[in-house]
Design an enzyme around this catalytic site. Structure first.
Site, PDB file in Angstrom:
ATOM      1  NE  ARG A  49       1.117   1.562   4.135  1.00 45.19           N
ATOM      2  CZ  ARG A  49       1.930   1.964   4.206  1.00 45.19           C
ATOM      3  NH1 ARG A  49       2.547   2.240   3.222  1.00 45.19           N
ATOM      4  NH2 ARG A  49       2.798   2.041   5.492  1.00 45.19           N
ATOM      5  CG  ASP A  99       0.703  -0.833   7.016  1.00 46.01           C
ATOM      6  OD1 ASP A  99       0.221   0.224   6.567  1.00 46.01           O
ATOM      7  OD2 ASP A  99       2.015  -0.855   7.381  1.00 46.01           O
ATOM      8  CB  SER A 151       7.231  -5.610   1.967  1.00 44.48           C
ATOM      9  OG  SER A 151       8.397  -5.297   2.872  1.00 44.48           O
ATOM     10  CD  GLU A 207       2.006   7.714   6.951  1.00 41.67           C
ATOM     11  OE1 GLU A 207       1.628   6.562   7.189  1.00 41.67           O
ATOM     12  OE2 GLU A 207       2.282   8.268   5.726  1.00 41.67           O
ATOM     13  CG  HIS A 208       3.275   7.892  12.606  1.00 44.91           C
ATOM     14  ND1 HIS A 208       4.033   6.700  13.402  1.00 44.91           N
ATOM     15  CD2 HIS A 208       4.064   8.204  11.665  1.00 44.91           C
ATOM     16  CE1 HIS A 208       4.984   6.496  12.721  1.00 44.91           C
ATOM     17  NE2 HIS A 208       5.195   7.180  11.807  1.00 44.91           N
ATOM     18  N   GLY A 260      11.240  -3.441   2.969  1.00 44.48           N
ATOM     19  CA  GLY A 260      11.819  -2.370   3.848  1.00 44.48           C
ATOM     20  C   GLY A 260      11.800  -1.141   3.113  1.00 44.48           C
TER      21      GLY A 260
HETATM   22  C1  GAF Z   1       3.673   1.821   9.707  1.00 45.03           C
HETATM   23  C2  GAF Z   1       2.505   1.055  10.614  1.00 45.03           C
HETATM   24  F1  GAF Z   1       2.375  -0.479  10.185  1.00 45.03           F
HETATM   25  C3  GAF Z   1       1.051   1.359  10.376  1.00 45.03           C
HETATM   26  O1  GAF Z   1       0.264   0.644  10.996  1.00 45.03           O
HETATM   27  C4  GAF Z   1       1.257   2.963  10.397  1.00 45.03           C
HETATM   28  O2  GAF Z   1       1.107   3.396  11.609  1.00 45.03           O
HETATM   29  C5  GAF Z   1       2.346   3.530   9.785  1.00 45.03           C
HETATM   30  O3  GAF Z   1       3.606   3.075   9.991  1.00 45.03           O
HETATM   31  C6  GAF Z   1       2.601   5.050   9.983  1.00 45.03           C
HETATM   32  O4  GAF Z   1       1.073   5.730   9.578  1.00 45.03           O
HETATM   33  O5  GAF Z   1       3.296   1.319   8.305  1.00 45.03           O
END
Ligand code: GAF
Length: 390
Positions: A34, A183, A138, A40-41, A133
Site C-alpha cells: 500500500r 496496512d 511488504s 500518518e501515525h 523495507g
Molecule cells: C507503519 C505501521 F505499520 C502502520 O500501522 C502505520 O502506523 C504507519 O507506519 C504510520 O502511519 O506502516
C-alpha cells in the site's frame, strides 16, 4: 518495470516445481502493498488514514499436504537466509514461536492467528514485487497473502475486517512491531480506482474515487532505511498513549487542540509536539478525503505538504533523504503535493501531480536527490484475491 502478477505466479510455480516435483500447486493468491496518501501515525491513535492498495503484490502458491508438515520457500532476494523453512504444525494448541529467518515469522504469526485452526500441513512458495523495507507494507502484504492462502486450504468463518485484525496480531506477536491496522486493512479491503478513508476506531472504510486520467500518483523510493525505524515507532506509540492519558482521553482521536493547549504545562515539550501532530493530522486526513472527492487537487496537495512538515518537525520521523525528495518534487510545475509515506526514517515519498508533469518530475528528482531513487507510477488496486491457475 514492475514484475506483473502473472510473472510472479510463473516464478513461484517454477520454484515450486523444482522443489516438489511434477505435481502442480493447487492454490495461488496475492495481496497488495500500500501507499498512504495522508493520515500518518494516526491509525494507532484510533484516527483516520487514507491509503490505497498498490499493483505491487505478494503472491503465494501452494498445496495442502496430508500430514502436519509445513515447508515454505521465498524467492524474495532481499529476504534473510535461509530462504526455506520447515516446521511442524502444533497439534496441541501450543504456539509457533518466532525465530530465524525473519521473513518466516510473518508466516508463523499468521498460522498462529488464523481464525480456523488447525490448518493442515502445506507447501508454499512466496514471490513478491513489494520492495522489502521500502515502507510500502511488504510485511502486511505477506501476512495477508498467507492468510488468504490458508483460507483456501480450510475456510475460516470471519469477515474481511477480522482477517485484517488477525494479520495485525501476527505482526505484533511475531514481528514485534506494535503497528496500527492501516496496512493490513487496505491490503485486504483495497479497491481498484479508489483510496480508502479508514476510520481506525470503528474499522469502517469509505472508498474515495481516485481514477482521474489527468492525475498521477508517483511513489519515489529513497532506497534508504535507517535502523531507528523499529525502536522509534514503538516509542512514538508510547508517547501518544502518555499524552492521551494526561488529557484523560481513551485515545488522541478524542482530543482537540484546545484540550492539548489547556494541558500544556502538564506535558513535556516532546509529548506535546507528538500529540499536536496526531490531533492535526487526523483533522487534515478528513479534510483531504473531502478535497479528493471534490477533485480539489491543489488543496489536497497543500494538506500533503502540511502533513510532511508536521512529520518532519513535530513527530520527527522523517530524514534528510525523504526531505530532499519532497523538496525536489515540489520544485516542479504541475506537482500538487508530496510527502513521506509510511512509518518514516527512510522508505518512500508519495507525490500527487498532473499526468503531463510526470517525466519532468522524475528527471528533476533524479538530478536533485543525493541518492539513487526508484520510481513507481502507480494506480489504486484491489485488495487480496485468489488467482486462477491455468
Ligand atoms: C507503519 C505501521 F505499520 C502502520 O500501522 C502505520 O502506523 C504507519 O507506519 C504510520 O502511519 O506502516
Amino acid at each position: 518495470m514492475t514484475t506483473s502478477v502473472c510473472e510472479l505466479v510463473a516464478e513461484a510455480r517454477r520454484v515450486y516445481g523444482q522443489l516438489f516435483g511434477e505435481e502442480a500447486p493447487q492454490v495461488a493468491v496475492c495481496a497488495p502493498g500500500r501507499v498512504n496518501l495522508i493520515g500518518e501515525h494516526t491509525d494507532y491513535n484510533q484516527g483516520y488514514v487514507l491509503p490505497m492498495a498498490l499493483p505491487l503484490v505478494t503472491v503465494v502458491v501452494g498445496s495442502r499436504t496430508s500430514g502436519q508438515d509445513v515447508t515454505v520457500v521465498t524467492t524474495t532476494e532481499d529476504a534473510d537466509e535461509p530462504r526455506r523453512v520447515d516446521f511442524i504444525l502444533p497439534s496441541d494448541g501450543s504456539s509457533l514461536d518466532p525465530g530465524s529467518p525473519n521473513w518466516a515469522n510473518y508466516v508463523k504469526g499468521v498460522v498462529q492467528h488464523y481464525r480456523a485452526p488447525p490448518v493442515s500441513g502445506f507447501r508454499a512458495v512466496i514471490a513478491s514485487s513489494v520492495p522489502v523495507g521500502g515502507g510500502l507494507s511488504s510485511s502486511a502484504s505477506l501476512e495477508v497473502a498467507f492468510y488468504t492462502f490458508l483460507q483456501q486450504l480450510k475456510p475460516d468463518d470471519g469477515d474481511k475486517v477480522s482477517k485484517a485484525v488477525a494479520c495485525q496480531q501476527a505482526e505484533h506477536t511475531h514481528a514485534g512491531v506494535p503497528c496500527g491496522i492501516m496496512d493490513q486493512f487496505v491490503s485486504v479491503l483495497g479497491r481498484e480506482q479508489h483510496a480508502l478513508l479508514i476510520d481506525c476506531r470503528s474499522l469502517e472504510a469509505t472508498p474515495v474515487p481516485l481514477a482521474d486520467p489527468g492525475l498521477v500518483i508517483l511513489i519515489t523510493n529513497s532506497n534508504v532505511k535507517h535502523s531507528l525505524a523499529g525502536s522509534e515507532y514503538a516509542l512514538r506509540r508510547r508517547q501518544c498513549e502518555e499524552a492521551a492519558s494526561v488529557l484523560g482521553k481513551a485515545s488522541l482521536r478524542d482530543a482537540t487542540m484546545k484540550d492539548l493547549d489547556e494541558a500544556r504545562d502538564r506535558l513535556d515539550d516532546i509529548t506535546y509536539r507528538r500529540a499536536c501532530h496526531v490531533i492535526q493530522e487526523i483533522e487534515r486526513t478528513v479534510q483531504a478525503a473531502e478535497a479528493l472527492r471534490r477533485e480539489a487537487y491543489k488543496e489536497f496537495g497543500r494538506l500533503m505538504v502540511e502533513s510532511h512538515n508536521s512529520l518532519r518537525d513535530l513527530y520527527e520521523v522523517s530524514c534528510r533523504e525523504l526531505d530532499e525528495l519532497v523538496s525536489a518534487a515540489l520544485e516542479v510545475e504541475g506537482v500538487f503535493g508530496s510527502r513521506m509515506t509510511g512509518g518514516g526514517f527512510g522508505g518512500c515519498t508519495v507525490t500527487l501531480l498532473q499526468a503531463q508533469a510526470v517525466d519532468r518530475t522524475m528527471l528533476h528528482i533524479k538530478e536533485r536527490y543525493s541518492g539513487t531513487p526508484t520510481f513507481y507510477v502507480t494506480v489504486p488496486s484491489d485488495g487480496a484475491r485468489v488467482l486462477r491457475l491455468s
